[in-house]
Design an enzyme around this catalytic site. Structure first.
Site, PDB file in Angstrom:
ATOM      1  N   ASP A  66      -8.459  -3.868  -5.571  1.00  0.00           N
ATOM      2  CA  ASP A  66      -7.060  -3.337  -4.889  1.00  0.00           C
ATOM      3  C   ASP A  66      -6.082  -4.175  -5.441  1.00  0.00           C
ATOM      4  O   ASP A  66      -6.306  -5.613  -5.646  1.00  0.00           O
ATOM      5  CB  ASP A  66      -7.177  -3.545  -3.590  1.00  0.00           C
ATOM      6  CG  ASP A  66      -6.231  -2.495  -2.819  1.00  0.00           C
ATOM      7  OD1 ASP A  66      -5.172  -2.181  -3.197  1.00  0.00           O
ATOM      8  OD2 ASP A  66      -6.678  -1.841  -1.654  1.00  0.00           O
ATOM      9  N   ASP A 118     -10.822  -0.031   7.101  1.00  0.00           N
ATOM     10  CA  ASP A 118      -9.644  -0.791   7.428  1.00  0.00           C
ATOM     11  C   ASP A 118      -8.402   0.088   7.335  1.00  0.00           C
ATOM     12  O   ASP A 118      -8.387   1.374   6.328  1.00  0.00           O
ATOM     13  CB  ASP A 118      -9.470  -1.950   6.624  1.00  0.00           C
ATOM     14  CG  ASP A 118      -9.401  -1.616   5.174  1.00  0.00           C
ATOM     15  OD1 ASP A 118     -10.013  -0.624   4.698  1.00  0.00           O
ATOM     16  OD2 ASP A 118      -8.922  -2.456   4.374  1.00  0.00           O
ATOM     17  N   ARG A 156     -15.087   8.843   0.461  1.00  0.00           N
ATOM     18  CA  ARG A 156     -13.557   8.186   0.614  1.00  0.00           C
ATOM     19  C   ARG A 156     -13.739   7.005   1.377  1.00  0.00           C
ATOM     20  O   ARG A 156     -12.820   6.609   2.102  1.00  0.00           O
ATOM     21  CB  ARG A 156     -12.540   9.109   1.036  1.00  0.00           C
ATOM     22  CG  ARG A 156     -12.539  10.275   0.304  1.00  0.00           C
ATOM     23  CD  ARG A 156     -11.459  11.381   1.028  1.00  0.00           C
ATOM     24  NE  ARG A 156     -11.258  12.712   0.220  1.00  0.00           N
ATOM     25  CZ  ARG A 156     -11.999  13.711   0.298  1.00  0.00           C
ATOM     26  NH1 ARG A 156     -13.085  13.505   0.938  1.00  0.00           N
ATOM     27  NH2 ARG A 156     -11.859  14.700  -0.550  1.00  0.00           N
ATOM     28  N   ASP A 157     -14.740   6.147   1.228  1.00  0.00           N
ATOM     29  CA  ASP A 157     -14.947   4.954   1.932  1.00  0.00           C
ATOM     30  C   ASP A 157     -14.077   3.781   1.171  1.00  0.00           C
ATOM     31  O   ASP A 157     -13.721   3.997   0.409  1.00  0.00           O
ATOM     32  CB  ASP A 157     -16.479   4.737   2.006  1.00  0.00           C
ATOM     33  CG  ASP A 157     -16.758   4.078   3.391  1.00  0.00           C
ATOM     34  OD1 ASP A 157     -16.070   3.044   3.927  1.00  0.00           O
ATOM     35  OD2 ASP A 157     -17.952   4.499   3.882  1.00  0.00           O
ATOM     36  N   CYS A 177       0.876  -1.409   0.013  1.00  0.00           N
ATOM     37  CA  CYS A 177      -0.160  -0.061   0.050  1.00  0.00           C
ATOM     38  C   CYS A 177       0.761   1.350   0.111  1.00  0.00           C
ATOM     39  O   CYS A 177       0.570   2.151  -0.296  1.00  0.00           O
ATOM     40  CB  CYS A 177      -0.845  -0.061   1.147  1.00  0.00           C
ATOM     41  SG  CYS A 177      -2.499  -1.066   0.892  1.00  0.00           S
TER      42      CYS A 177
END
Length: 346
Positions: free
Chosen positions: A66, A224, A47-48, A15
């Site tokens: 992702d 998260d 922005r969830d 990330c």
């Protein structure tokens, strides 16, 4: 596997490869919105973690995607981490994983056995999540990238968006912080003994059990903690209408992360997080190393849960009994002059 066939470690792996929150916000603000659909319960406005679309009064789709470059040398482990990270967004929304599609970028000149190991690691995590791997898409590229597009289901009445917390809610973090710092230290051969093993164990742990346990409690909001850091995702949870107080000494930290921060083994992504979120944070007696841990980009991090105060200790205890290093790390308050106040004992 021959040494020359190993995945080359990418300095922007995991990330840490995310675009910075500030740049991303600037881009998203310019996108045309179109007509509002009342059944789109969660889009990118908040922005969830994932999009949520209502199908019936009882069923809504949770959709997320992702993928990123590797942050570890072992392809099987990389596949596990990338899949766990992608699956996590469904859990953050209170949903259950149903299907997943592979997303693959892979050099044609590289040994296909490496790709096979990446996909094996990912497939095992999808199965562990109770989902079905239903296909995917691949392209030839100059570097390795892998992840998932994931679909889940959630009862719209049990949806946990990221910005729906309430004043008085306690904040619970279910995994320890520091994987970005530890991966950086490992890359340059400076990781403390056992630190990378602990980081990998954390990154390959699904948030499934944490999500399932939390469904029995009055959880008002969840997210998260990934590339935008503990403080960055906390800023998103406040949504411009709330504030919070964080006890820095209560935040769980992976072994070796503090040493890596003390040794200045920072990531560029961590500094982008500080630049973007720093103006919303006031530190009170917080050591600089701990500040860096709070800005550290996490890969496959834990859930941050905003839970009714009378249930917080019971939820923490049940999460800990399940083997998670969960801790109550703070409390949401009414909006104040400083959005996030982080304190540390003298």
């Amino acid at each position: 596997m021959a040494k020359e066939d190993k995945i080359v470690f990418c300095t922007g792996g995991g990330c840490t490869a995310k675009l910075g929150a500030g740049v991303l916000s600037h881009i998203l603000e310019k996108l045309p919105r179109g007509e509002k659909d009342p059944d789109l319960l969660v889009g990118y406005d908040s922005r969830d973690d994932a999009a949520v679309y209502r199908i019936t009064d009882d069923i809504a789709l949770v959709q997320t995607v992702d993928f990123f470059p590797p942050m570890v040398d072992d392809p099987y482990t990389f596949g596990q981490i990338a899949a766990a990270n992608a699956l996590s967004d469904v859990y953050a929304m209170g949903g259950e994983v149903k299907t997943a599609l592979n997303l693959v970028c892979f050099p044609e000149s590289m040994d296909l056995n490496i790709l096979g190991e990446i996909l094996r690691g990912g497939a095992e995590k999808v199965a562990e999540a109770g989902g079905i791997l239903a296909g995917g898409h691949s392209i030839a590229d100059t570097g390795v990238k892998y992840g998932l597009s994931v679909t889940g289901l959630v009862d719209p009445r049990r949806l946990t968006a990221n910005d729906t917390g309430k004043p008085g809610d306690k904040l619970i973090l279910t995994k320890a912080l520091g994987v970005g710092l530890i991966c950086t230290a490992n890359r340059v051969g400076e990781a403390a003994p056992g630190a990378m093993d602990a980081a990998v164990a954390s990154m390959t742990t699904l948030n499934r059990s944490a999500a399932e346990i939390s469904r029995s409690y009055d959880v008002h909001a969840a997210t998260d903690v990934t590339g935008f850091s503990f403080l960055g995702h906390l800023h998103e949870m406040m949504g411009g209408r709330l504030s919070c107080r964080i006890d820095g000494s209560a935040v769980p930290v992976l072994p070796g992360a503090w040493q890596a921060a003390d040794d200045c083994l920072y990531t560029a992504a961590g500094q982008r997080n500080r630049n973007h979120t720093g103006p919303f944070v006031r530190f009170e007696n917080v050591p600089f190393a701990m500040q860096e841990i709070l800005f550290d980009p996490q890969t496959s991090g834990g859930l941050m849960l905003a839970v009714a105060p009378e249930e917080a200790e019971s939820l923490r205890d049940e999460l800990q009994k399940a083997g998670l290093p969960a801790q109550i790390v703070g409390e949401i308050t009414e909006k104040r002059d400083a959005e996030i106040v982080v304190s540390y004992p003298e």
